[in-house]
Scaffold this motif. Structure first.
Motif, PDB file in Angstrom:
ATOM      1  N   PHE A   1       0.927  -1.318   0.067  1.00 41.16           N
ATOM      2  CA  PHE A   1      -0.032  -0.101  -0.020  1.00 41.16           C
ATOM      3  C   PHE A   1       0.926   0.993   0.058  1.00 41.16           C
ATOM      4  O   PHE A   1       0.513   2.241  -0.683  1.00 41.16           O
ATOM      5  CB  PHE A   1      -1.072   0.013   1.212  1.00 41.16           C
ATOM      6  N   ASP A   2       1.976   1.195   0.802  1.00 41.34           N
ATOM      7  CA  ASP A   2       2.900   2.305   0.607  1.00 41.34           C
ATOM      8  C   ASP A   2       3.343   2.691  -0.788  1.00 41.34           C
ATOM      9  O   ASP A   2       3.534   3.827  -0.972  1.00 41.34           O
ATOM     10  CB  ASP A   2       3.947   2.026   1.549  1.00 41.34           C
ATOM     11  N   SER A   3       3.492   1.812  -1.568  1.00 33.13           N
ATOM     12  CA  SER A   3       3.976   1.836  -2.918  1.00 33.13           C
ATOM     13  C   SER A   3       3.057   2.876  -3.529  1.00 33.13           C
ATOM     14  O   SER A   3       3.279   3.522  -4.292  1.00 33.13           O
ATOM     15  CB  SER A   3       4.247   0.649  -3.558  1.00 33.13           C
ATOM     16  N   ALA A   4       1.739   2.109  -3.367  1.00 32.55           N
ATOM     17  CA  ALA A   4       0.454   2.834  -4.177  1.00 32.55           C
ATOM     18  C   ALA A   4       0.292   4.324  -3.712  1.00 32.55           C
ATOM     19  O   ALA A   4       0.073   5.276  -4.616  1.00 32.55           O
ATOM     20  CB  ALA A   4      -0.719   2.166  -4.082  1.00 32.55           C
ATOM     21  N   TRP A   5       0.411   4.423  -2.430  1.00 33.20           N
ATOM     22  CA  TRP A   5       0.311   5.639  -1.642  1.00 33.20           C
ATOM     23  C   TRP A   5       1.354   6.719  -2.317  1.00 33.20           C
ATOM     24  O   TRP A   5       0.953   7.763  -2.573  1.00 33.20           O
ATOM     25  CB  TRP A   5       0.228   5.594  -0.225  1.00 33.20           C
ATOM     26  N   THR A   6       2.417   6.240  -2.351  1.00 32.60           N
ATOM     27  CA  THR A   6       3.656   7.213  -2.700  1.00 32.60           C
ATOM     28  C   THR A   6       3.422   7.462  -4.083  1.00 32.60           C
ATOM     29  O   THR A   6       3.588   8.617  -4.498  1.00 32.60           O
ATOM     30  CB  THR A   6       4.919   6.493  -2.388  1.00 32.60           C
ATOM     31  N   ALA A   7       3.090   6.673  -4.996  1.00 33.38           N
ATOM     32  CA  ALA A   7       2.651   6.736  -6.475  1.00 33.38           C
ATOM     33  C   ALA A   7       1.721   7.803  -6.395  1.00 33.38           C
ATOM     34  O   ALA A   7       1.769   9.024  -7.334  1.00 33.38           O
ATOM     35  CB  ALA A   7       2.415   5.611  -7.164  1.00 33.38           C
ATOM     36  N   MET A   8       0.508   7.635  -5.902  1.00 33.13           N
ATOM     37  CA  MET A   8      -0.488   8.666  -5.717  1.00 33.13           C
ATOM     38  C   MET A   8      -0.225   9.964  -5.185  1.00 33.13           C
ATOM     39  O   MET A   8      -0.331  11.182  -5.798  1.00 33.13           O
ATOM     40  CB  MET A   8      -1.641   8.225  -5.015  1.00 33.13           C
TER      41      MET A   8
END
Length: 130
Positions: A20-27
């Motif tokens: 989720f951290d990866s998706a959150w950072t990308a967003m």
């Protein structure tokens, strides 16, 4: 039963947080890029409209100049409204970023239960979807 006594998030939950951290950072990166582009558009429109308004012209051409400036001013107003909406949501985003950082720290320290962390992730996912 043993997993419930482990006093910390499971490896599976830690992996979910990392994913989720990866998706959150990308967003977040995409949102920052959008914010920068929006501010640049507003600045360009404001500068363009000011330049157009400052342009000297004969009295008989004033109506034509004003007519040609209307789309520019309309775009500027739209971008300014978008910027206001963005700025109104920014405190919420900043708060979510702080909360998510705290959750990541908690998980890194091995604190919290799987349920607690998964519930928090579901809340962050809902915020991201919104």
């Amino acid at each position: 039963m043993l997993a419930s006594c482990s006093h910390g998030p499971s490896a599976e939950t830690k992996a979910k947080v990392a994913a989720f951290d990866s998706a959150w950072t990308a967003m977040g990166t995409m949102a920052k890029s959008c914010e920068d582009s929006l501010h640049a558009c507003v600045a360009m429109c404001e500068n363009g409209c000011k330049a157009g308004d400052a342009m000297e012209c004969c009295e008989h051409m004033k109506a034509t100049k004003d007519s040609l400036m209307m789309p520019c001013k309309g775009d500027m107003a739209s971008f300014q409204e978008m910027e206001k909406a963005w700025d109104a949501e920014k405190p919420m985003w900043d708060s979510l970023m702080t909360q998510f950082s705290a959750l990541k720290e908690k998980v890194a320290k091995g604190e919290g239960t799987d349920k607690e962390i998964n519930d928090a992730l579901a809340g962050f996912q809902a915020a991201m979807d919104k």
